[in-house]
Design a protein around this motif. Structure first.
Motif, PDB file in Angstrom:
ATOM      1  N   PRO A 260       8.917  29.894  45.186  1.00 33.67           N
ATOM      2  CA  PRO A 260       9.483  28.554  45.374  1.00 33.67           C
ATOM      3  C   PRO A 260       9.632  27.737  44.077  1.00 33.67           C
ATOM      4  CG  PRO A 260       7.375  28.775  46.533  1.00 33.67           C
ATOM      5  CD  PRO A 260       7.697  30.096  45.960  1.00 33.67           C
ATOM      6  N   ASP A 261       8.762  27.975  43.091  1.00 40.64           N
ATOM      7  CA  ASP A 261       8.826  27.212  41.838  1.00 40.64           C
ATOM      8  C   ASP A 261       9.425  28.022  40.694  1.00 40.64           C
ATOM      9  OD1 ASP A 261       7.601  25.027  43.042  1.00 40.64           O
ATOM     10  OD2 ASP A 261       5.591  25.811  42.606  1.00 40.64           O
ATOM     11  N   TYR A 262      10.169  29.050  41.008  1.00 37.95           N
ATOM     12  CA  TYR A 262      10.699  29.966  39.997  1.00 37.95           C
ATOM     13  C   TYR A 262      11.471  29.227  38.901  1.00 37.95           C
ATOM     14  CZ  TYR A 262      13.427  33.733  37.891  1.00 37.95           C
ATOM     15  OH  TYR A 262      14.001  34.602  37.011  1.00 37.95           O
ATOM     16  N   GLN A 263      12.465  28.460  39.272  1.00 42.43           N
ATOM     17  CA  GLN A 263      13.310  27.780  38.283  1.00 42.43           C
ATOM     18  C   GLN A 263      12.507  26.797  37.429  1.00 42.43           C
ATOM     19  OE1 GLN A 263      16.399  28.399  37.504  1.00 42.43           O
ATOM     20  NE2 GLN A 263      16.702  29.933  39.111  1.00 42.43           N
ATOM     21  N   THR A 264      11.666  26.022  38.063  1.00 40.62           N
ATOM     22  CA  THR A 264      10.887  25.010  37.357  1.00 40.62           C
ATOM     23  C   THR A 264       9.949  25.645  36.330  1.00 40.62           C
ATOM     24  OG1 THR A 264      10.896  23.717  39.390  1.00 40.62           O
ATOM     25  CG2 THR A 264       9.338  23.055  37.684  1.00 40.62           C
ATOM     26  N   ILE A 265       9.227  26.646  36.761  1.00 43.91           N
ATOM     27  CA  ILE A 265       8.254  27.281  35.871  1.00 43.91           C
ATOM     28  C   ILE A 265       8.958  28.049  34.753  1.00 43.91           C
ATOM     29  CG2 ILE A 265       6.457  29.054  35.748  1.00 43.91           C
ATOM     30  CD1 ILE A 265       5.474  28.001  38.458  1.00 43.91           C
ATOM     31  N   MET A 266      10.030  28.746  35.078  1.00 47.58           N
ATOM     32  CA  MET A 266      10.754  29.490  34.050  1.00 47.58           C
ATOM     33  C   MET A 266      11.307  28.549  32.977  1.00 47.58           C
ATOM     34  SD  MET A 266      10.365  32.609  34.761  1.00 47.58           S
ATOM     35  CE  MET A 266      11.559  33.531  33.846  1.00 47.58           C
ATOM     36  N   LYS A 267      11.845  27.427  33.404  1.00 44.28           N
ATOM     37  CA  LYS A 267      12.403  26.465  32.456  1.00 44.28           C
ATOM     38  C   LYS A 267      11.296  25.846  31.600  1.00 44.28           C
ATOM     39  CE  LYS A 267      15.871  24.363  34.085  1.00 44.28           C
ATOM     40  NZ  LYS A 267      16.737  23.475  34.865  1.00 44.28           N
ATOM     41  N   SER A 268      10.189  25.469  32.229  1.00 43.36           N
ATOM     42  CA  SER A 268       9.123  24.817  31.469  1.00 43.36           C
ATOM     43  C   SER A 268       8.409  25.788  30.524  1.00 43.36           C
ATOM     44  CB  SER A 268       8.129  24.132  32.398  1.00 43.36           C
ATOM     45  OG  SER A 268       7.516  25.045  33.241  1.00 43.36           O
ATOM     46  N   ILE A 269       8.263  27.053  30.924  1.00 43.20           N
ATOM     47  CA  ILE A 269       7.597  28.013  30.022  1.00 43.20           C
ATOM     48  C   ILE A 269       8.462  28.259  28.792  1.00 43.20           C
ATOM     49  CG2 ILE A 269       8.431  30.192  31.013  1.00 43.20           C
ATOM     50  CD1 ILE A 269       4.874  29.953  30.078  1.00 43.20           C
ATOM     51  N   ARG A 270       9.777  28.325  28.983  1.00 43.29           N
ATOM     52  CA  ARG A 270      10.668  28.521  27.840  1.00 43.29           C
ATOM     53  C   ARG A 270      10.625  27.327  26.896  1.00 43.29           C
ATOM     54  NH1 ARG A 270      14.922  29.462  31.317  1.00 43.29           N
ATOM     55  NH2 ARG A 270      14.531  31.392  32.372  1.00 43.29           N
ATOM     56  N   SER A 271      10.613  26.136  27.446  1.00 35.49           N
ATOM     57  CA  SER A 271      10.594  24.954  26.574  1.00 35.49           C
ATOM     58  C   SER A 271       9.254  24.832  25.844  1.00 35.49           C
ATOM     59  CB  SER A 271      10.907  23.689  27.368  1.00 35.49           C
ATOM     60  OG  SER A 271       9.855  23.357  28.215  1.00 35.49           O
ATOM     61  N   LYS A 272       8.140  25.147  26.508  1.00 39.62           N
ATOM     62  CA  LYS A 272       6.830  25.100  25.844  1.00 39.62           C
ATOM     63  C   LYS A 272       6.744  26.152  24.741  1.00 39.62           C
ATOM     64  CE  LYS A 272       3.752  23.110  29.278  1.00 39.62           C
ATOM     65  NZ  LYS A 272       3.460  21.881  28.579  1.00 39.62           N
ATOM     66  N   LYS A 273       7.249  27.335  25.026  1.00 40.27           N
ATOM     67  CA  LYS A 273       7.223  28.404  24.016  1.00 40.27           C
ATOM     68  C   LYS A 273       8.080  28.015  22.819  1.00 40.27           C
ATOM     69  CE  LYS A 273       7.772  33.325  23.229  1.00 40.27           C
ATOM     70  NZ  LYS A 273       7.556  33.117  21.841  1.00 40.27           N
ATOM     71  N   ARG A 274       9.248  27.463  23.089  1.00 35.09           N
ATOM     72  CA  ARG A 274      10.132  27.047  22.006  1.00 35.09           C
ATOM     73  C   ARG A 274       9.464  25.961  21.160  1.00 35.09           C
ATOM     74  NH1 ARG A 274      13.466  28.210  18.242  1.00 35.09           N
ATOM     75  NH2 ARG A 274      14.990  26.608  17.806  1.00 35.09           N
ATOM     76  N   SER A 275       8.813  25.032  21.822  1.00 35.13           N
ATOM     77  CA  SER A 275       8.136  23.957  21.106  1.00 35.13           C
ATOM     78  C   SER A 275       7.030  24.508  20.208  1.00 35.13           C
ATOM     79  CB  SER A 275       7.610  22.949  22.114  1.00 35.13           C
ATOM     80  OG  SER A 275       6.329  22.568  21.879  1.00 35.13           O
ATOM     81  N   LEU A 276       6.313  25.528  20.681  1.00 35.26           N
ATOM     82  CA  LEU A 276       5.279  26.146  19.845  1.00 35.26           C
ATOM     83  C   LEU A 276       5.901  26.972  18.722  1.00 35.26           C
ATOM     84  CD1 LEU A 276       2.618  27.289  22.463  1.00 35.26           C
ATOM     85  CD2 LEU A 276       2.344  25.551  20.695  1.00 35.26           C
ATOM     86  N   ASP A 277       6.987  27.678  19.030  1.00 33.86           N
ATOM     87  CA  ASP A 277       7.616  28.531  18.019  1.00 33.86           C
ATOM     88  C   ASP A 277       8.171  27.745  16.840  1.00 33.86           C
ATOM     89  OD1 ASP A 277       7.016  30.852  19.352  1.00 33.86           O
ATOM     90  OD2 ASP A 277       8.996  31.089  20.264  1.00 33.86           O
TER      91      ASP A 277
END
Length: 149
Positions: A68-85
């Motif tokens: 149910p939270d696929y889109q939300t979690i996928m989007k937020s994990i990518r943005s967090k990873k990008r912010s760390l990278d």
């Protein structure tokens, strides 16, 4: 196994090698980069948040797009990873880790070749891997290997 003078000499040489590695520039850079990250409280919180998000991501991966939270979690994990990278301290740590790994790979190759030219040494850098194995793509490349194994 019995401890012989040969083993004692080998252990002494290992200690010397260990001291040399720990006094290397690569090791110093790695320690400095690690300390820079973990002395920054805000960055540590961001890393911990990312770790928690990764746990949610792993849960989502079990169910795939049907979660149910696929889109939300996928989007937020990518943005967090990008912010760390894009963080300078994180990228400096990654570069320091790669340099240190290259040093360890070189040492492993030297030790392996000292034992025998036929010794296969696993390395993370393809540059070192090409030196250490068959130049035509490896013995597992479908019969195109031209090495004399």
């Amino acid at each position: 196994m019995m401890m012989t003078s040969d083993w004692a000499l080998i252990l002494e040489e290992v200690e010397v090698l260990n001291t040399m590695i720990r006094s290397s520039e690569q090791f110093a850079n790695l320690q400095k980069a690690h300390e820079a990250i973990y002395s920054d409280a805000a960055l540590v919180r961001e890393i911990n948040d990312f770790q928690r998000m990764k746990e949610q991501y792993d849960d989502v991966q079990r169910f795939g797009k049907y979660h149910p939270d696929y889109q939300t979690i996928m989007k937020s994990i990518r943005s967090k990873k990008r912010s760390l990278d894009v963080n300078d301290k994180v990228s400096a740590l990654k570069l320091a880790e790669n340099d240190y790994q290259d040093l360890l790979d070189e040492i492993s190759l030297l030790i392996g070749k000292t034992v025998s030219e036929a010794v296969k040494v696993p390395v993370s850098n393809p540059f070192f891997h090409a030196e250490s194995s068959c130049s035509s793509g490896g013995c597992g490349s479908g019969g195109s290997c031209s090495c004399s194994a």
